[in-house]
Design an enzyme around this catalytic site. Structure first.
Site, PDB file in Angstrom:
ATOM      1  N   ASP A  41       0.866  -1.200   0.000  1.00 58.90           N
ATOM      2  CA  ASP A  41       0.000   0.000   0.000  1.00 58.90           C
ATOM      3  C   ASP A  41       0.891   1.235   0.000  1.00 58.90           C
ATOM      4  OD1 ASP A  41      -3.134  -0.800   1.522  1.00 58.90           O
ATOM      5  OD2 ASP A  41      -1.855  -2.010   0.290  1.00 58.90           O
ATOM      6  N   THR A  42       0.461   2.318  -0.232  1.00 56.87           N
ATOM      7  CA  THR A  42       1.228   3.388  -0.823  1.00 56.87           C
ATOM      8  C   THR A  42       0.633   4.744  -0.466  1.00 56.87           C
ATOM      9  OG1 THR A  42       1.697   1.913  -2.667  1.00 56.87           O
ATOM     10  CG2 THR A  42       1.991   4.235  -3.090  1.00 56.87           C
ATOM     11  N   ILE A  43       1.430   5.785  -0.568  1.00 50.44           N
ATOM     12  CA  ILE A  43       0.891   7.150  -0.554  1.00 50.44           C
ATOM     13  C   ILE A  43       1.272   7.819  -1.859  1.00 50.44           C
ATOM     14  CG2 ILE A  43       0.959   7.367   1.955  1.00 50.44           C
ATOM     15  CD1 ILE A  43       3.380   9.483  -0.017  1.00 50.44           C
ATOM     16  N   SER A  93       6.137   4.098  -0.870  1.00 58.46           N
ATOM     17  CA  SER A  93       5.393   2.949  -0.378  1.00 58.46           C
ATOM     18  C   SER A  93       6.256   1.994   0.431  1.00 58.46           C
ATOM     19  CB  SER A  93       4.802   2.190  -1.583  1.00 58.46           C
ATOM     20  OG  SER A  93       4.165   1.010  -1.186  1.00 58.46           O
ATOM     21  N   MET A 120      -2.859   5.828  -6.040  1.00 59.28           N
ATOM     22  CA  MET A 120      -2.154   4.763  -5.326  1.00 59.28           C
ATOM     23  C   MET A 120      -3.003   3.499  -5.277  1.00 59.28           C
ATOM     24  SD  MET A 120      -2.695   6.499  -1.573  1.00 59.28           S
ATOM     25  CE  MET A 120      -2.990   8.158  -2.156  1.00 59.28           C
TER      26      MET A 120
END
Length: 571
Positions: A379-381, A398, A461
């Site tokens: 998961d990521t920004i 991420s 994202m």
């Protein structure tokens, strides 16, 4: 009133079912944000404010992006941190050029494919020491800062350090994902001690809840060492030695030598033209060119005529995605190990040939790649920032799967990414595991220019959703005439089940599954099912969006993801 509303709906065209029920316009949760000087859009309001403060104090958009990213590593550890990788695209108003940075790390040199085979593993596990690769984010900060920064990097990191020591209240979506991660990751050394709080008298540890104050003094110390000692304090100093000892003690392979050898690289962004707009992505080992392939396949169709939410809109997008992802699985990899034929894959000629495989009447069950790999002897920004001088930054960072591997070295206050899970444990594949290799990467920043001038900095994202989201945002803006906020709030499509870059063992043979976010008319769902799509409802896998557009009247326009805790703001 209910019957009147139903009668009104019956008089509206099919695609208006996805629109605001009063105005008939595309639905948006809020207005776009306009600002005359500078703007920032991130997945956390405090990080957005940090970015604005840095620019008000004379920092460039890159200074602001570094400051906000450092803060997000503290405030949103469910998506990113200094234990992860970073990719960025920067528009420089002085040279009037785009610059790309690939800040992805490599696999440990002491770990081999034979070691996985010795353990009888056919896939790299998602957590623990085996999927860990060198974190590239800190190196990327300094590379970006060295070229485009204006303030001392210690000033950029100061807000995150202050919040780490003094604390901040945890936001709602972040608290939700944090709580979900705790049961899985608590088994790994250092996680419980550094990323949970005391429970409710039952002796159990848990993640912080919405509104509870969170402090991370260990991360504050790590960031202070980086601020004072530069990138080498992270890759060659005491931090790297602590990392080395931690992995040696816990069955890992990442070493001091791996950390010391790391370097990211400047890369040339790749583009295609979609209806007069030049869309830019970074080349592999990331998946950005999949978005370009999807757009090339869609360009021959009059999507505006079909309308948003129509069966044709959803069907054509899904079939284009299947074709692009077949190539993604077969040939996106570390360019140091395999030369992905990027120019061919993003060409209009290739799209015309591949487009012949799309049927308007039937969903494809299986798709072969158009380019068969020929091996040579990732998961990521998401956040974006634009400053008063015209510099714009599209940045994504991420830890990969949620909070990452769960491996949290003592006293450092961060978790290592598990990006190595994306390697293939199969000899001969472009993305096959090898020592010192970058894995296939899902995180991708995007940028759009028009007539050689900046138009849009944006990203979506969320794993395999990212290139799908990029294409959908541009369809919403260019084909369906939505504004910047509407384009992000409109219900999304996610196709799942394509062959993945971890080899042919999971090759699509049944057409996959089509997830439609709430808002698509049932008439569309039924039409898609008649074409052979397997349509299902899924709550949550549709990614997170931030965007900044150049306002033709001066300044900028910003939008932020309604599905996250984020904020777009400016001055």
């Amino acid at each position: 009133m209910r019957s009147l509303f139903a009668a009104v709906l019956l008089t509206l065209p099919l695609t208006a079912m996805c629109a605001d029920r009063i105005t008939g316009k595309p639905f948006a949760t809020r207005s776009e944000v306009y600002a005359p000087h500078a703007i920032a859009a991130t997945s956390h309001p405090l990080a957005t404010q940090i970015a604005l403060d840095v620019m008000k104090q004379g920092g460039s958009a890159v200074d602001a992006a570094i400051a906000a990213n450092a803060a997000l590593g503290l405030m949103e550890p469910t998506g990113n941190g200094v234990g992860g990788d970073l990719f960025a695209i920067v528009w420089d108003p002085k040279s009037k050029k785009l610059y790309g940075y690939n800040g992805s790390g490599r696999s440990p040199k002491s770990l081999s494919l034979a070691e996985f085979q010795r353990r009888s593993l056919t896939e790299i596990p998602p957590h623990g020491p085996l999927p860990v690769t060198v974190p590239g984010a800190v190196d990327a900060w300094f590379a970006l800062h060295g070229r485009f920064g204006r303030k001392p990097i210690a000033d950029d990191l100061a807000p995150a350090i202050r919040y780490a020591r003094e604390g901040h209240p945890v936001h709602e979506v972040i608290a939700y994902y944090w709580d979900r991660s705790v049961p899985t990751l608590s088994k790994w050394p250092g996680f419980t001690e550094q990323f949970t709080v005391a429970g409710d008298g039952d002796g159990k540890r848990r993640g912080p809840r919405t509104g509870e104050m969170w402090k991370n003094p260990n991360l504050a110390n790590t960031l202070e060492k980086i601020a004072q000692g530069g990138r080498d304090a992270f890759y060659k100093g005491d931090i790297a030695r602590t990392i080395d000892a931690y992995f040696k003690a816990n069955g890992g392979f990442l070493s001091y030598e791996d950390m010391a050898a790391h370097t990211g690289e400047w890369v040339e962004p790749v583009s295609t033209n979609y209806r007069g707009y030049d869309v830019w992505e970074l080349p592999p080992n990331g998946q950005g060119i999949a978005a370009l392939q999807i757009l090339n396949l869609l360009e021959p169709y009059d999507l505006k005529k079909y309308g948003f939410g129509s069966p044709e809109h959803v069907h054509l997008f899904t079939e284009a995605k299947k074709l692009a992802f077949a190539d993604r699985a077969a040939s996106y990899a570390d360019p140091d190990f395999y030369r992905t034929p990027v120019a061919k894959l993003v060409s209009k000629e290739y799209a015309r040939e591949r487009g012949k495989l799309i049927s308007m009447d039937r969903a494809a069950k299986a798709v072969e790649p158009g380019v068969i790999p020929q091996l040579n002897e990732g998961d990521t920004i998401y956040m974006t920032v634009a400053d008063a001088d015209g510099m714009m930054v599209s940045l994504i960072q991420s830890n990969y799967r949620g909070m990452g591997s769960g491996m949290a070295p003592p006293g450092l206050g961060f978790i290592f990414q598990d990006r190595g899970e994306q390697f293939v444990l199969k000899e001969g594949h472009p993305n096959s595991f090898a020592p010192g290799k970058r894995p296939f990467h899902t995180i991708i920043p995007a940028f759009v220019t028009k007539s050689g001038q900046p138009w849009l900095s944006f990203g979506v994202m969320g794993g395999a959703m990212q290139p799908q989201g990029h294409a959908q945002i541009l369809m919403n803006l260019i084909d369906f005439g939505m504004n910047l906020q509407e384009a992000g709030d409109a219900p999304r499509i996610q196709h799942d089940g394509s062959t993945e870059p971890d080899g042919q063992a999971k090759a699509m043979s049944d057409g996959g599954e089509l997830d439609l976010e709430s808002g698509y008319p049932y008439e569309t769902v039924r039409a898609l099912m008649r074409k052979g799509h397997s349509v299902r409802f899924a709550d949550g896998p549709y990614g997170g969006y931030q965007a900044i557009m150049v306002n033709p009247n001066g300044g900028y326009v910003g939008a932020s993801e309604s599905r996250k805790d984020g904020q777009a703001a400016g001055y």
